[in-house]
Design an enzyme around this catalytic site. Structure first.
Site, short mmCIF file in Angstrom:
data_model
loop_
_atom_site.label_atom_id
_atom_site.label_comp_id
_atom_site.label_asym_id
_atom_site.label_seq_id
_atom_site.Cartn_x
_atom_site.Cartn_y
_atom_site.Cartn_z
N LYS A 44 2.11 -42.43 -36.93
CA LYS A 44 1.86 -42.36 -35.48
C LYS A 44 1.09 -41.07 -35.14
CE LYS A 44 6.48 -40.34 -34.82
NZ LYS A 44 7.86 -40.64 -34.42
N ARG A 142 17.91 -43.64 -26.30
CA ARG A 142 16.50 -43.72 -25.93
C ARG A 142 16.19 -45.21 -26.02
NH1 ARG A 142 12.15 -40.15 -29.19
NH2 ARG A 142 12.56 -41.77 -30.71
N TYR A 271 -9.27 -11.11 -21.25
CA TYR A 271 -8.84 -11.45 -19.88
C TYR A 271 -7.56 -10.71 -19.53
CZ TYR A 271 -11.96 -15.53 -19.85
OH TYR A 271 -13.03 -16.35 -19.89
N MET A 318 -9.58 -19.84 -24.08
CA MET A 318 -9.81 -21.26 -24.38
C MET A 318 -10.58 -21.43 -25.70
SD MET A 318 -11.71 -24.16 -22.07
CE MET A 318 -10.87 -23.71 -20.56
#
Ligand code: PLP
Length: 391
Positions: A44, A142, A271, A318
Site C-alpha cells: 500500500k 477500526r 528565515y 521548502m
C-alpha cells in the site's frame, strides 16, 4: 498514479531504493517463517514510498504469492503491469468499485453485510465469484465485524455461491511493544471467532492476523499467512521488537552540497534568523526541504557528509536547508550528503527522522514526495548518480 520515474535522478536530491537489499530482506523473512505460513507483501501507499511495482516484481521473484493494497488504483496498477498474484484490498470498498474488483480478480475485505448483495450481483453478471476476506474486529475498533458476530457473516457469505470466503483476518492494534497483553486479548478473540465459524462447518479460508510486529514477536499468532509491510523494507516497527540478522533498510535519501556560506560571529541563517553564529562558521546549503518531505525542524538533527555528522542550523525551508560543516574541512561542492541512510560507519535511520517530528518511521518512509526522483539499485555494479553541473 505516480509520475514516471527517471532512470537517473534529474535533481541533486533523490530517494535511492536498493532492490537487492529488498530481495535479501524477503529471503531472510522467508527463512524465519514456518513452512506452512505464507507471506503477503503489503505494498500500500506505493510500497511505503519504495515504488509498488518495482517492489512487487522483486517480491514475486522471491516467492511472495500475495499482495495487500488499500486503494483500487494501487491494485489496478499492479494488475495492468501483469502481476497475477492474489491482491487483497484492505479497508472498505464503495459501491462503484465492486465491479472492477470482481472483474480484476481482486480479493476484498468485508466488514459487514452491507455490500454482500453488490458483490454477489457483480459476480453473477461477470460470471465469476467474488473473492472475499472476512475482516474481524478483535478489539482495535477500526474496520471489521465484531468477533462475536463474525460467524453469522461467514454463514451469509458461505450461503451464496457467487461469493468465496477466501480468507478470514484481523489486525493488531499493538503487536510490536514489549507489553503483549492487548495483542493476546485480540488473538484470543480471533481464535474464538474462527472456532465459531468452524463450528458451523464453514471453512474460514486463509486465516491471517499478523503484521510485521506480530510476525516477529507473536509466533503463536501466525495462522496461515502473515502480512508483512515495513519489515520487508528493512525498518523495524518498533525499537523493542525482535531483530533478524541481516535485515537492513532499502530506502536512503541523498542530496549534494550546492553551495557554501562563510559566517562571522553574530551572523544569522535563514528565515526568521533562527541561528546566530557563535564564531566563524562554514555553512553548507542543501537543495532539499520540507517540500520534499523532510521534517520542518530548526537547529535540530543532522546529515552525513564525508561520514561525519553535520548539524542542521537555521530552519528547514521548502526547497533547501543549511548545515554546519565547520568541523568537516574537506567538505566540497557537490559532495554526496546522506539525509537518511548510511555513509562511512554511521547511519541516520527512519526512526531518527521520525523523532524530529514526533512521528513514526512509517510516516517518514511514505512522506518523501514524488518530486524527489527515485533511483532503483538492482545489484552491485550500479551507475552512480552524477551531480548536475558539478564535478
Ligand atoms: C499496513 C497493514 C499491515 C502491514 O503492517 P506492517 O507493520 O507494515 O507490517 C498489515 N495489515 C494491515 C491490515 C495493514 O493495514
Amino acid at each position: 498514479m505516480n509520475p514516471p520515474r527517471p532512470a537517473f535522478p534529474n535533481r541533486p536530491a533523490w530517494v535511492e531504493i536498493d532492490l537487492a537489499q529488498l530481495a535479501r530482506n524477503l529471503a531472510i523473512i522467508n527463512s524465519h517463517r514456518p513452512p506452512h505460513v505464507a507471506v503477503m507483501s503489503v505494498i500500500k501507499d506505493d510500497a511505503y514510498g519504495h515504488g509498488a511495482l518495482e517492489v512487487a516484481q522483486v517480491a514475486a521473484a522471491n516467492s511472495v504469492r500475495s499482495f495487500a493494497a488499500v486503494t483500487l488504483a494501487e491494485a489496478l496498477e499492479l494488475r495492468e503491469a501483469g502481476i497475477q498474484q492474489t491482491i487483497l484490498l484492505l479497508g472498505e470498498r464503495t459501491d462503484n468499485e465492486i465491479a472492477a474488483c470482481v472483474r480484476n480478480n481482486l480479493s476484498c475485505c468485508v466488514n459487514s453485510t452491507a455490500l454482500l448483495p453488490r458483490f454477489s450481483q457483480a459476480a453473477r453478471k461477470l460470471n465469476k465469484q467474488a473473492r472475499l476476506h472476512l475482516k474481524i474486529n478483535t478489539g482495535m475498533n477500526r474496520y471489521g465485524v465484531h468477533w462475536r458476530e463474525a460467524a453469522g457473516l461467514a454463514a451469509q457469505i458461505a450461503a451464496d455461491s457467487n461469493l468465496i470466503l477466501e480468507g478470514t483476518l484481523s489486525h493488531f492494534a499493538m503487536s510490536d511493544e514489549s507489553d503483549k497483553t492487548f495483542a493476546q486479548f485480540q488473538l484470543a478473540n480471533f481464535q474464538t471467532a474462527l472456532a465459531e465459524i468452524q463450528a458451523r462447518n464453514i471453512a474460514p479460508g486463509t486465516s491471517h492476523l499478523c503484521n510485521s510486529g506480530g510476525f516477529l514477536d507473536l509466533p503463536g499468532a501466525h495462522f496461515d499467512m502473515v502480512r508483512v509491510g515495513i519489515l520487508g523494507y528493512g525498518v523495524y516497527p518498533s525499537k523493542v521488537c525482535r531483530r533478524l540478522e541481516g535485515i537492513a533498510p532499502v530506502m536512503s535519501v541523498k542530496t549534494r552540497i550546492s553551495g557554501f556560506q562563510k559566517l562571522q560571529e553574530g551572523d544569522k541563517v535563514g528565515y526568521g534568523m533562527r541561528y546566530t553564529a557563535p564564531g566563524p562558521r562554514t555553512i553548507a546549503v542543501l537543495p532539499l526541504g520540507y517540500g520534499d518531505g523532510f521534517p520542518r525542524v530548526r537547529n535540530t538533527g543532522s546529515v552525513l557528509i564525508r561520514g561525519q555528522r553535520a548539524p542542521i542550523v537555521g530552519g528547514v525551508a521548502m526547497d533547501s536547508f543549511t548545515v554546519d560543516v565547520t568541523d568537516i574541512p574537506g567538505a566540497a561542492l557537490w559532495d554526496e550528503v546522506v539525509i537518511m541512510g548510511r555513509q562511512g560507519g554511521d547511519e541516520l535511520t527512519a526512526h531518527d527522522a521520525a523523532a524530529l517530528k514526533n512521528s513514526v518511521s512509517y510516516d517518514i518512509l511514505t512522506g518523501w514526495r514524488s518530486r524527489l526522483p527515485r533511483l532503483f539499485l538492482r545489484g552491485e555494479s550500479e551507475t552512480r548518480p552524477q551531480a548536475e553541473g558539478g564535478k
